[in-house]
Design a protein around this motif. Structure first.
Motif, PDB file in Angstrom:
ATOM      1  N   GLN A   1      -1.139   9.825   3.612  1.00 51.28           N
ATOM      2  CA  GLN A   1      -2.155   9.092   4.367  1.00 51.28           C
ATOM      3  C   GLN A   1      -3.293  10.002   4.816  1.00 51.28           C
ATOM      4  O   GLN A   1      -4.450   9.572   4.857  1.00 51.28           O
ATOM      5  CB  GLN A   1      -1.511   8.422   5.578  1.00 51.28           C
TER       6      GLN A   1
ATOM      7  N   ARG B   1       3.643  -7.409  -0.837  1.00 51.42           N
ATOM      8  CA  ARG B   1       3.769  -6.409   0.224  1.00 51.42           C
ATOM      9  C   ARG B   1       4.499  -5.160  -0.252  1.00 51.42           C
ATOM     10  O   ARG B   1       4.131  -4.043   0.092  1.00 51.42           O
ATOM     11  CB  ARG B   1       4.482  -7.003   1.434  1.00 51.42           C
TER      12      ARG B   1
ATOM     13  N   ASN C   1       2.042  -1.011  -3.427  1.00 49.63           N
ATOM     14  CA  ASN C   1       1.951   0.253  -2.696  1.00 49.63           C
ATOM     15  C   ASN C   1       1.869   1.401  -3.678  1.00 49.63           C
ATOM     16  O   ASN C   1       2.374   1.321  -4.803  1.00 49.63           O
ATOM     17  CB  ASN C   1       3.185   0.432  -1.795  1.00 49.63           C
ATOM     18  N   ASP C   2       1.228   2.453  -3.239  1.00 45.48           N
ATOM     19  CA  ASP C   2       1.174   3.658  -4.062  1.00 45.48           C
ATOM     20  C   ASP C   2       2.376   4.567  -3.792  1.00 45.48           C
ATOM     21  O   ASP C   2       2.779   5.328  -4.669  1.00 45.48           O
ATOM     22  CB  ASP C   2      -0.118   4.426  -3.776  1.00 45.48           C
TER      23      ASP C   2
ATOM     24  N   LEU D   1       4.160   2.707   2.332  1.00 45.28           N
ATOM     25  CA  LEU D   1       5.050   1.839   3.104  1.00 45.28           C
ATOM     26  C   LEU D   1       6.387   2.538   3.290  1.00 45.28           C
ATOM     27  O   LEU D   1       7.028   2.931   2.313  1.00 45.28           O
ATOM     28  CB  LEU D   1       5.253   0.497   2.397  1.00 45.28           C
TER      29      LEU D   1
ATOM     30  N   ARG E   1      -4.799   5.490  -0.559  1.00 44.51           N
ATOM     31  CA  ARG E   1      -3.513   5.075  -1.112  1.00 44.51           C
ATOM     32  C   ARG E   1      -2.660   4.384  -0.051  1.00 44.51           C
ATOM     33  O   ARG E   1      -2.632   4.802   1.103  1.00 44.51           O
ATOM     34  CB  ARG E   1      -2.771   6.276  -1.704  1.00 44.51           C
ATOM     35  N   LYS E   2      -1.959   3.356  -0.487  1.00 43.97           N
ATOM     36  CA  LYS E   2      -1.122   2.578   0.423  1.00 43.97           C
ATOM     37  C   LYS E   2       0.284   3.161   0.462  1.00 43.97           C
ATOM     38  O   LYS E   2       0.901   3.419  -0.577  1.00 43.97           O
ATOM     39  CB  LYS E   2      -1.078   1.117  -0.024  1.00 43.97           C
TER      40      LYS E   2
END
Length: 298
Positions: free
Chosen positions: A76, A111, A115-116, A85, A82-83
């Protein structure tokens, strides 16, 4: 006919964000975790390229979750587009059940599969779950891995020992890097204790740090308490100047308390003798310990 879309409501127990305290800088590497630490750093620096999937396993309280958060925090900070989770297996299961109840499976897929970097904690709890949930995990894995997205998982056992998982899912986990975190040796435990104390501004003497590390062997989380409890106090400083022995003369505030009923417990602090507690620990810590079982200090 008007179609009503029901928005997917994520599980209420999902962490709102990654823990900012759990970073690579705050992780103390040693011989017991060096490979896992290096692999986690490599994954964070080049998500989806090195060690995909990465599987970290070991007993509870040895730093697996810390490394998951460290990976997420690093990505992050250095790859803001980039996502990421992070979820526990139980949270994933709760979201899956909720999606079935509300008929929002497509929103659930979005969801988890858009995500990355997907970080899943404690996959050993998948073993006792139904086949439908195993299918969801498997297809989520395939969707992310097929697009070159990074997957990191933790467990208390190696995938080879997770007999309750689907064989095809276990085989995919074994295609990546599987690394173990072992119990820390004495030097690593001392380093962890010193690191935590320094971050909290506590001057912990070397002999006391070593004394604690000898008694806390299996669970790193238990090393977090000493750094909070051993705050410098005039009593401690005065007693250290008189003798180097861990047994000191009790300060005035503790002389009206008897040590005859002190009892052992699974936590680290009751392994102290009464005189050691009265000398090394701040008064409020001794009071808190007595509150847990008044028979100890009557």
């Amino acid at each position: 006919m008007t179609t009503t879309t029901v928005a997917f409501a994520p599980s209420v127990d999902r962490p709102a964000r990654l823990d900012p305290r759990m970073t690579f800088d705050s992780f103390v590497p040693g011989s017991s975790n060096r490979l896992a630490f290096a692999a986690a750093q490599s994954v964070a620096e080049t998500p989806g390229r090195a060690y995909n999937p990465l599987m970290i396993y070991g007993n509870s309280g040895l730093g697996k979750t810390h490394l998951l958060h460290a990976i997420g925090n690093y990505v992050q900070e250095n790859y803001p587009g980039r996502k990421v989770l992070y979820v526990s297996t139980e949270t994933f299961l709760n979201d899956f059940i909720r999606a079935i109840q509300t008929r929002t499976q497509l929103a659930l897929h979005e969801r988890y599969r858009e995500n990355d970097v997907l970080l899943i904690d404690d996959i050993q709890f998948m073993e006792t779950r139904g086949e439908t949930f195993h299918e969801e995990i498997f297809h989520t894995y395939n969707a992310l891995h097929g697009e070159g997205k990074q997957i990191v998982l933790t467990s208390d056992r190696s995938p080879r020992d997770l007999a309750g998982l689907q064989e095809r899912f276990r085989s995919r986990l074994l295609q990546g890097l599987v690394t173990e975190i072992d119990q820390p040796d004495l030097e690593t435990r001392i380093a962890i204790l010193r690191s935590k104390s320094e971050r909290e501004g506590i001057d912990l003497p070397n002999d006391v740090a070593e004394w604690i590390a000898h008694r806390v062997r299996d669970n790193i989380r238990e090393l977090e308490d000493p750094s909070r409890c051993f705050a410098p106090s005039p009593t401690f400083a005065k007693s250290r100047s008189r003798s180097s022995s861990p047994k000191r003369t009790s300060p005035t505030w503790a002389k009206n308390r008897s040590s005859s009923n002190l009892k052992q417990s699974s936590r680290w602090w009751p392994t102290f003798t009464a005189s050691q507690w009265r000398t090394f620990a701040a008064p409020n810590v001794y009071d808190r310990w007595c509150t847990r079982d008044t028979s100890r200090c009557t």
